[in-house]
Design a protein around this motif. Structure first.
Motif, PDB file in Angstrom:
ATOM      1  N   ILE A  51      36.332 -47.878  17.277  1.00 15.82           N
ATOM      2  CA  ILE A  51      36.337 -46.512  18.265  1.00 15.82           C
ATOM      3  C   ILE A  51      35.175 -46.502  19.088  1.00 15.82           C
ATOM      4  O   ILE A  51      33.992 -46.719  18.353  1.00 15.82           O
ATOM      5  CB  ILE A  51      36.227 -45.315  16.686  1.00 15.82           C
ATOM      6  N   PHE A  52      35.171 -45.202  19.995  1.00 13.54           N
ATOM      7  CA  PHE A  52      34.212 -45.630  21.283  1.00 13.54           C
ATOM      8  C   PHE A  52      33.282 -44.405  20.450  1.00 13.54           C
ATOM      9  O   PHE A  52      33.028 -42.997  19.529  1.00 13.54           O
ATOM     10  CB  PHE A  52      34.971 -44.968  22.370  1.00 13.54           C
ATOM     11  N   VAL A  53      31.826 -45.159  21.044  1.00 14.14           N
ATOM     12  CA  VAL A  53      30.597 -44.583  20.079  1.00 14.14           C
ATOM     13  C   VAL A  53      30.633 -43.077  21.143  1.00 14.14           C
ATOM     14  O   VAL A  53      30.490 -41.764  20.227  1.00 14.14           O
ATOM     15  CB  VAL A  53      29.568 -45.344  20.396  1.00 14.14           C
ATOM     16  N   LYS A  54      31.238 -42.456  21.500  1.00 13.18           N
ATOM     17  CA  LYS A  54      30.956 -41.262  22.011  1.00 13.18           C
ATOM     18  C   LYS A  54      31.917 -40.260  21.041  1.00 13.18           C
ATOM     19  O   LYS A  54      31.833 -38.963  20.894  1.00 13.18           O
ATOM     20  CB  LYS A  54      31.472 -41.122  23.099  1.00 13.18           C
ATOM     21  N   ASP A  55      33.143 -40.352  20.430  1.00 17.73           N
ATOM     22  CA  ASP A  55      33.755 -40.110  19.555  1.00 17.73           C
ATOM     23  C   ASP A  55      33.295 -39.919  18.099  1.00 17.73           C
ATOM     24  O   ASP A  55      33.810 -38.777  17.986  1.00 17.73           O
ATOM     25  CB  ASP A  55      35.056 -41.171  19.217  1.00 17.73           C
ATOM     26  N   ILE A  56      31.884 -40.633  18.063  1.00 18.84           N
ATOM     27  CA  ILE A  56      31.587 -40.806  16.965  1.00 18.84           C
ATOM     28  C   ILE A  56      29.993 -39.647  17.282  1.00 18.84           C
ATOM     29  O   ILE A  56      30.448 -38.829  15.949  1.00 18.84           O
ATOM     30  CB  ILE A  56      30.535 -42.449  16.913  1.00 18.84           C
ATOM     31  N   ALA A  57      29.755 -39.764  18.205  1.00 18.64           N
ATOM     32  CA  ALA A  57      29.109 -38.264  18.800  1.00 18.64           C
ATOM     33  C   ALA A  57      29.564 -36.799  18.675  1.00 18.64           C
ATOM     34  O   ALA A  57      28.615 -36.324  17.866  1.00 18.64           O
ATOM     35  CB  ALA A  57      28.283 -39.132  19.576  1.00 18.64           C
ATOM     36  N   LYS A  58      31.068 -37.335  19.053  1.00 20.38           N
ATOM     37  CA  LYS A  58      32.133 -36.230  18.919  1.00 20.38           C
ATOM     38  C   LYS A  58      31.779 -35.956  17.716  1.00 20.38           C
ATOM     39  O   LYS A  58      31.934 -34.321  17.096  1.00 20.38           O
ATOM     40  CB  LYS A  58      32.780 -35.904  19.594  1.00 20.38           C
ATOM     41  N   ALA A  59      32.148 -36.302  16.517  1.00 20.75           N
ATOM     42  CA  ALA A  59      32.741 -36.322  15.115  1.00 20.75           C
ATOM     43  C   ALA A  59      30.967 -35.610  14.371  1.00 20.75           C
ATOM     44  O   ALA A  59      31.683 -34.981  13.563  1.00 20.75           O
ATOM     45  CB  ALA A  59      33.015 -37.474  14.576  1.00 20.75           C
ATOM     46  N   ASN A  60      29.909 -36.276  14.525  1.00 14.24           N
ATOM     47  CA  ASN A  60      28.810 -35.724  14.275  1.00 14.24           C
ATOM     48  C   ASN A  60      28.441 -34.383  14.663  1.00 14.24           C
ATOM     49  O   ASN A  60      27.947 -33.646  13.649  1.00 14.24           O
ATOM     50  CB  ASN A  60      27.821 -36.628  14.527  1.00 14.24           C
ATOM     51  N   VAL A  61      28.762 -34.135  16.154  1.00 14.98           N
ATOM     52  CA  VAL A  61      28.316 -32.962  16.172  1.00 14.98           C
ATOM     53  C   VAL A  61      29.564 -31.808  15.152  1.00 14.98           C
ATOM     54  O   VAL A  61      28.937 -30.505  14.818  1.00 14.98           O
ATOM     55  CB  VAL A  61      28.668 -32.790  17.314  1.00 14.98           C
ATOM     56  N   GLN A  62      30.504 -32.354  15.693  1.00 17.94           N
ATOM     57  CA  GLN A  62      31.932 -31.398  14.669  1.00 17.94           C
ATOM     58  C   GLN A  62      31.696 -31.217  13.058  1.00 17.94           C
ATOM     59  O   GLN A  62      31.716 -30.127  12.499  1.00 17.94           O
ATOM     60  CB  GLN A  62      32.683 -31.605  15.105  1.00 17.94           C
ATOM     61  N   ALA A  63      30.891 -32.120  12.583  1.00 14.81           N
ATOM     62  CA  ALA A  63      30.777 -31.837  11.624  1.00 14.81           C
ATOM     63  C   ALA A  63      29.284 -31.382  10.725  1.00 14.81           C
ATOM     64  O   ALA A  63      29.420 -30.685  10.070  1.00 14.81           O
ATOM     65  CB  ALA A  63      30.701 -33.531  11.321  1.00 14.81           C
ATOM     66  N   LEU A  64      28.578 -30.986  11.624  1.00 12.17           N
ATOM     67  CA  LEU A  64      27.586 -30.814  11.905  1.00 12.17           C
ATOM     68  C   LEU A  64      28.014 -28.913  11.867  1.00 12.17           C
ATOM     69  O   LEU A  64      27.522 -27.739  10.973  1.00 12.17           O
ATOM     70  CB  LEU A  64      26.282 -30.627  12.850  1.00 12.17           C
ATOM     71  N   GLN A  65      28.623 -28.359  12.635  1.00 11.94           N
ATOM     72  CA  GLN A  65      28.720 -26.996  12.307  1.00 11.94           C
ATOM     73  C   GLN A  65      30.309 -26.901  11.730  1.00 11.94           C
ATOM     74  O   GLN A  65      30.904 -25.748  11.227  1.00 11.94           O
ATOM     75  CB  GLN A  65      29.318 -27.087  13.818  1.00 11.94           C
ATOM     76  N   SER A  66      30.867 -27.579  11.087  1.00  8.37           N
ATOM     77  CA  SER A  66      31.664 -27.538   9.707  1.00  8.37           C
ATOM     78  C   SER A  66      31.313 -27.465   8.056  1.00  8.37           C
ATOM     79  O   SER A  66      29.732 -27.689   8.651  1.00  8.37           O
ATOM     80  CB  SER A  66      32.761 -28.550   9.635  1.00  8.37           C
TER      81      SER A  66
END
Ligand code: UD1
Length: 309
Positions: free
Chosen positions: A212-227
């Motif tokens: 998995i590409f690190v920018k997708d990990i970053a996106k998941a992190n941000v969405q996880a904070l908002q969920s």
């Protein structure tokens, strides 16, 4: 939101910081700069840098001032180092984790998302791996991450802290140092391609991974904070590639034929990995992960630019 990112100067941390800043969310990082660097971070008036160690209670509490959300990524990230020095690894990955957890609780932060790991599963008994699979870590590192998950469950249930653990699979991308003991196979292979050296494949190359590409990990992190999801969640693409397939794609992306040298299988190597990502799809319904070929192309471009500098 005002987010504290521990380990914000590191590989995954710095990409997460960028993503938060892109969304206009102010960020403070707490990093001891042992593996992260200031060069990884952008110049941005919304970004505040605090140097400190997560094992230092005072530093952690001071970093929490006015923070609404915590993204906890700081860790001792080398599986190998955890095998060689379990007490040292434990002090950061459990002691440091509990410090951040307790400070989040004491400061009434709205939510804490933290880095767990696929290493929690150890050698898989059944594939694909869902979050319900039994945790059977086979390294102190995997066990430490599993203990984090257990602490999180307890703090959520008993103390009402909003917590979510992300079990990252094989992450690759810019800023992962190929020389570092925790660099994945992709960083190593790209570095070898740059030097026009043969690629060392441990075994026959049929082993599979979910890259998995690190920018997708970053996106998941941000969405996880908002969920408001709780518990743990696998973070992977749901698609697997064998090493031989990876090499084939790499060679096409680099527009270069590559030589492969087979070596003996690495001790403790996992032959196959495959991930079930139903929970992640609930978190990220668009499911638009970077495909391997695009991620590798971006990484090759980044590497050739940094080599030239
Ligand atoms: C990851 C960890 C490893 C840990 C394992 C079990 C990283 C980088 N590695 O390994 O320390 O023991 O989880 O939890 O976090 N390979 C080659 N040639 C190379 C390098 C690797 O053939 O030069 C192979 C490996 O043998 C493996 C595959 O590539 O089969 C992927 O290796 P790696 O990127 O280290 O990831 P994991 O095996 O998942």
């Amino acid at each position: 939101m005002h987010v504290l990112v521990t380990g914000g100067a590191g590989f995954i941390g710095s990409h997460s910081v960028e993503k938060l800043l892109e969304a206009n969310i102010p960020v403070r990082i707490l990093d001891n700069f042992t593996s992260g660097t200031r060069d990884n971070l952008p110049n941005n008036s919304q970004l505040e840098i605090q140097e400190g160690d997560i094992r230092d209670e005072v530093a952690v509490h001071s970093a929490m001032k006015d923070i609404t959300h915590v993204l906890h990524l700081a860790a001792q990230v080398s599986v190998q180092a955890s095998v060689e020095n379990p007490p040292e690894s434990c002090s950061t990955n459990i002691g440091g984790f509990v410090n951040v957890l307790q400070a989040s609780r004491a400061n009434d932060v709205q939510r804490m998302v933290y880095a767990s790991s696929a290493a929690v599963y150890g050698r898989p008994v059944q594939l694909p791996l869902s979050e319900k699979a039994m945790a059977q870590p086979c390294s102190p590192y995997g066990l430490e991450k599993y203990v984090n998950d257990q602490y999180a469950i307890l703090f959520a249930k008993e103390f009402g802290v909003s917590l979510f653990g992300l079990r990252y699979f094989n992450v690759y991308g810019p800023r992962q140092d190929p020389q570092s003991p925790y660099a994945g196979v992709i960083s190593k292979f790209i570095s070898m391609i740059e030097q026009r050296q043969p690629l060392a494949v441990f075994g026959d190359g049929s082993q599979t991974r979910d890259f998995i590409f690190v920018k997708d990990i970053a996106k998941a992190n941000v969405q996880a904070l908002q969920s408001d999801m709780g518990g743990v969640c696998n973070v992977a693409t749901g698609k697997i590639h064998s090493l031989l397939q990876l090499i084939d794609i790499l060679s096409r992306c680099a527009n270069q034929s590559v030589e492969v040298v087979h070596q003996t299988v690495r001790e403790g190597d996992i032959p196959f990995s495959e991930t079930e990502i139903t929970r992640l799809q609930a978190l990220m319904p668009t499911n638009d992960f970077t495909d391997l070929s695009s991620g590798l192309t971006a990484l090759l471009q980044y590497t050739s630019q940094t080599v030239k500098k």
